[in-house]
Design a protein around this motif. Sequence first.
Motif, PDB file in Angstrom:
ATOM      1  N   LEU A  23       0.919  -1.291   0.039  1.00 19.01           N
ATOM      2  CA  LEU A  23      -0.136  -0.036  -0.075  1.00 19.01           C
ATOM      3  C   LEU A  23       0.924   1.176  -0.050  1.00 19.01           C
ATOM      4  CD1 LEU A  23      -1.559  -2.327   1.374  1.00 19.01           C
ATOM      5  CD2 LEU A  23      -3.006  -0.611   2.397  1.00 19.01           C
ATOM      6  N   SER A  24       0.282   2.546  -0.149  1.00 21.42           N
ATOM      7  CA  SER A  24       1.017   3.735  -0.135  1.00 21.42           C
ATOM      8  C   SER A  24       1.684   3.838   1.282  1.00 21.42           C
ATOM      9  CB  SER A  24       0.204   4.762  -0.591  1.00 21.42           C
ATOM     10  OG  SER A  24      -0.822   4.867   0.224  1.00 21.42           O
ATOM     11  N   LEU A  25       2.813   4.680   1.332  1.00 23.78           N
ATOM     12  CA  LEU A  25       3.202   5.248   2.661  1.00 23.78           C
ATOM     13  C   LEU A  25       2.097   6.488   2.948  1.00 23.78           C
ATOM     14  CD1 LEU A  25       5.478   5.365   4.819  1.00 23.78           C
ATOM     15  CD2 LEU A  25       6.463   7.232   3.247  1.00 23.78           C
ATOM     16  N   GLN A  26       1.627   6.419   4.203  1.00 25.12           N
ATOM     17  CA  GLN A  26       0.682   7.096   4.413  1.00 25.12           C
ATOM     18  C   GLN A  26       0.521   7.782   5.909  1.00 25.12           C
ATOM     19  OE1 GLN A  26      -3.199   4.391   4.416  1.00 25.12           O
ATOM     20  NE2 GLN A  26      -2.068   3.801   2.633  1.00 25.12           N
ATOM     21  N   LYS A  27      -0.599   8.567   6.240  1.00 22.93           N
ATOM     22  CA  LYS A  27      -0.786   8.672   7.533  1.00 22.93           C
ATOM     23  C   LYS A  27      -2.310   9.057   7.678  1.00 22.93           C
ATOM     24  CE  LYS A  27       0.373  13.613   8.017  1.00 22.93           C
ATOM     25  NZ  LYS A  27       1.361  14.770   8.741  1.00 22.93           N
ATOM     26  N   HIS A  28      -2.709   9.280   9.118  1.00 22.07           N
ATOM     27  CA  HIS A  28      -4.306   9.647   9.026  1.00 22.07           C
ATOM     28  C   HIS A  28      -4.266  10.599  10.210  1.00 22.07           C
ATOM     29  CE1 HIS A  28      -4.985   5.885   6.835  1.00 22.07           C
ATOM     30  NE2 HIS A  28      -4.299   5.245   7.721  1.00 22.07           N
ATOM     31  N   HIS A  29      -5.115  11.661   9.949  1.00 23.55           N
ATOM     32  CA  HIS A  29      -5.276  12.552  10.981  1.00 23.55           C
ATOM     33  C   HIS A  29      -6.477  12.434  11.929  1.00 23.55           C
ATOM     34  CE1 HIS A  29      -2.721  15.614   8.730  1.00 23.55           C
ATOM     35  NE2 HIS A  29      -3.386  15.332   7.763  1.00 23.55           N
ATOM     36  N   HIS A  30      -7.241  11.482  11.708  1.00 23.01           N
ATOM     37  CA  HIS A  30      -8.388  11.156  12.473  1.00 23.01           C
ATOM     38  C   HIS A  30      -8.392   9.987  13.217  1.00 23.01           C
ATOM     39  CE1 HIS A  30     -10.127  15.265  11.639  1.00 23.01           C
ATOM     40  NE2 HIS A  30      -9.529  14.998  10.376  1.00 23.01           N
ATOM     41  N   ARG A  31      -7.542   9.064  12.804  1.00 22.20           N
ATOM     42  CA  ARG A  31      -7.620   7.497  13.241  1.00 22.20           C
ATOM     43  C   ARG A  31      -6.345   6.939  13.489  1.00 22.20           C
ATOM     44  NH1 ARG A  31      -9.507   5.601   7.358  1.00 22.20           N
ATOM     45  NH2 ARG A  31      -7.625   4.528   6.524  1.00 22.20           N
ATOM     46  N   ALA A  32      -6.686   5.936  14.468  1.00 23.92           N
ATOM     47  CA  ALA A  32      -5.338   5.047  14.705  1.00 23.92           C
ATOM     48  C   ALA A  32      -5.760   3.573  14.307  1.00 23.92           C
ATOM     49  CB  ALA A  32      -4.982   4.994  16.296  1.00 23.92           C
ATOM     50  N   GLU A  33      -4.799   2.729  14.077  1.00 20.06           N
ATOM     51  CA  GLU A  33      -4.937   1.535  13.636  1.00 20.06           C
ATOM     52  C   GLU A  33      -4.063   0.573  14.365  1.00 20.06           C
ATOM     53  OE1 GLU A  33      -5.759   2.713   9.051  1.00 20.06           O
ATOM     54  OE2 GLU A  33      -3.627   1.774   9.320  1.00 20.06           O
ATOM     55  N   HIS A  34      -4.782  -0.728  14.589  1.00 19.20           N
ATOM     56  CA  HIS A  34      -4.156  -1.879  15.119  1.00 19.20           C
ATOM     57  C   HIS A  34      -4.094  -2.911  13.974  1.00 19.20           C
ATOM     58  CE1 HIS A  34      -4.240  -0.929  19.435  1.00 19.20           C
ATOM     59  NE2 HIS A  34      -5.369  -0.018  19.128  1.00 19.20           N
ATOM     60  N   TRP A  35      -2.889  -3.721  13.653  1.00 14.78           N
ATOM     61  CA  TRP A  35      -3.028  -4.642  12.720  1.00 14.78           C
ATOM     62  C   TRP A  35      -2.544  -5.873  13.417  1.00 14.78           C
ATOM     63  CZ3 TRP A  35       0.585  -1.734   8.927  1.00 14.78           C
ATOM     64  CH2 TRP A  35      -0.047  -0.677   8.167  1.00 14.78           C
ATOM     65  N   ILE A  36      -3.111  -7.178  12.946  1.00 14.94           N
ATOM     66  CA  ILE A  36      -2.982  -8.486  13.489  1.00 14.94           C
ATOM     67  C   ILE A  36      -2.761  -9.201  12.348  1.00 14.94           C
ATOM     68  CG2 ILE A  36      -3.602 -10.333  14.790  1.00 14.94           C
ATOM     69  CD1 ILE A  36      -3.050  -8.368  16.647  1.00 14.94           C
ATOM     70  N   VAL A  37      -1.412  -9.969  11.897  1.00 11.30           N
ATOM     71  CA  VAL A  37      -1.285 -10.786  10.704  1.00 11.30           C
ATOM     72  C   VAL A  37      -1.921 -12.174  11.054  1.00 11.30           C
ATOM     73  CG1 VAL A  37       0.547 -12.007   9.456  1.00 11.30           C
ATOM     74  CG2 VAL A  37       0.911  -9.600  10.497  1.00 11.30           C
ATOM     75  N   VAL A  38      -2.826 -12.567   9.905  1.00 13.46           N
ATOM     76  CA  VAL A  38      -3.428 -13.798   9.976  1.00 13.46           C
ATOM     77  C   VAL A  38      -2.644 -14.742   9.213  1.00 13.46           C
ATOM     78  CG1 VAL A  38      -5.599 -15.155   9.594  1.00 13.46           C
ATOM     79  CG2 VAL A  38      -5.867 -12.786  10.380  1.00 13.46           C
ATOM     80  N   THR A  39      -1.959 -14.539   8.163  1.00 14.02           N
ATOM     81  CA  THR A  39      -1.263 -15.288   7.465  1.00 14.02           C
ATOM     82  C   THR A  39      -0.270 -14.521   6.691  1.00 14.02           C
ATOM     83  OG1 THR A  39      -2.654 -15.244   5.386  1.00 14.02           O
ATOM     84  CG2 THR A  39      -3.063 -17.141   7.010  1.00 14.02           C
ATOM     85  N   GLY A  40       0.988 -15.422   6.300  1.00 13.01           N
ATOM     86  CA  GLY A  40       1.971 -14.481   5.708  1.00 13.01           C
ATOM     87  C   GLY A  40       3.142 -13.585   6.446  1.00 13.01           C
ATOM     88  N   THR A  41       3.731 -12.707   5.775  1.00 12.94           N
ATOM     89  CA  THR A  41       4.755 -11.830   6.658  1.00 12.94           C
ATOM     90  C   THR A  41       4.269 -10.318   6.208  1.00 12.94           C
ATOM     91  OG1 THR A  41       6.171 -13.550   6.443  1.00 12.94           O
ATOM     92  CG2 THR A  41       7.017 -11.497   6.831  1.00 12.94           C
ATOM     93  N   ALA A  42       4.382  -9.418   7.171  1.00  9.62           N
ATOM     94  CA  ALA A  42       4.220  -8.164   6.839  1.00  9.62           C
ATOM     95  C   ALA A  42       5.688  -7.436   7.050  1.00  9.62           C
ATOM     96  CB  ALA A  42       2.980  -7.328   7.728  1.00  9.62           C
ATOM     97  N   ASP A  43       5.781  -6.391   6.131  1.00  8.07           N
ATOM     98  CA  ASP A  43       6.781  -5.481   6.457  1.00  8.07           C
ATOM     99  C   ASP A  43       6.207  -4.213   6.467  1.00  8.07           C
ATOM    100  OD1 ASP A  43       9.311  -4.296   6.357  1.00  8.07           O
ATOM    101  OD2 ASP A  43       9.427  -4.023   3.963  1.00  8.07           O
ATOM    102  N   VAL A  44       6.464  -3.609   7.620  1.00  9.48           N
ATOM    103  CA  VAL A  44       5.871  -2.504   8.202  1.00  9.48           C
ATOM    104  C   VAL A  44       6.779  -1.262   8.411  1.00  9.48           C
ATOM    105  CG1 VAL A  44       4.159  -1.423   9.784  1.00  9.48           C
ATOM    106  CG2 VAL A  44       3.844  -3.990   9.086  1.00  9.48           C
ATOM    107  N   PRO A  45       7.010  -0.440   7.618  1.00 14.76           N
ATOM    108  CA  PRO A  45       7.803   0.714   7.924  1.00 14.76           C
ATOM    109  C   PRO A  45       6.658   1.559   8.898  1.00 14.76           C
ATOM    110  CG  PRO A  45       7.719   0.415   5.463  1.00 14.76           C
ATOM    111  CD  PRO A  45       6.882  -0.371   6.370  1.00 14.76           C
ATOM    112  N   ARG A  46       6.891   2.128  10.028  1.00 18.31           N
ATOM    113  CA  ARG A  46       6.201   2.939  10.664  1.00 18.31           C
ATOM    114  C   ARG A  46       6.905   3.825  11.586  1.00 18.31           C
ATOM    115  NH1 ARG A  46       4.677  -0.337  15.852  1.00 18.31           N
ATOM    116  NH2 ARG A  46       6.384   0.975  16.633  1.00 18.31           N
ATOM    117  N   GLY A  47       6.701   5.259  11.177  1.00 18.48           N
ATOM    118  CA  GLY A  47       7.624   6.123  11.738  1.00 18.48           C
ATOM    119  C   GLY A  47       8.952   6.170  11.133  1.00 18.48           C
ATOM    120  N   ASP A  48      10.038   6.041  12.017  1.00 19.70           N
ATOM    121  CA  ASP A  48      11.227   5.974  11.726  1.00 19.70           C
ATOM    122  C   ASP A  48      11.865   4.427  12.006  1.00 19.70           C
ATOM    123  OD1 ASP A  48      11.421   5.894  14.425  1.00 19.70           O
ATOM    124  OD2 ASP A  48      12.825   7.239  14.739  1.00 19.70           O
TER     125      ASP A  48
END
Length: 157
Positions: free
Chosen positions: A76-101
Amino acid sequence: MVGLDTVVVETPDAVPVADRAHSQDVKNIVNRLDTERRSEHAPHRKVHRPWGRYESIDAGPRFQVKRIMVKPDASLSLQKHHHRAEHWIVVTGTADVPRGDKIILLSENEGTYIPLGETHRLANPGKVPLEIIEVQSGSYLGENDIVRFDDVYGGTS
């Protein structure tokens, strides 16, 4: 009674039933719903994107739950949100997550929290589809709360 000249289309969102000779009139109904500002014509629960798809599972006044699938070697695109936070849980596979620095690698049954305003991206570096459950919380959860910084798909990621 449904006859041979009846068209029935079942989706998780709706079940339109029409005489085959008038099946093209469905778009007129959708246009009327839009004109009357009704919600029945709103986007479907499952939305396909170039990087994969997402499906709305549940929603309330200050939360939304989605199942997100990211194709292998897609992101997905590198992004941010002004009005929401998100919680992510991996169900299958591997996630590469750039988050902040930081860059986090998540495996099955692992998760992360994306605070409001923090830049982030969801990427699948693996060879199998990545599936996560995303819980959004905040004062506004619309798709137009996405500020994109790097988007190879032109605003759909």
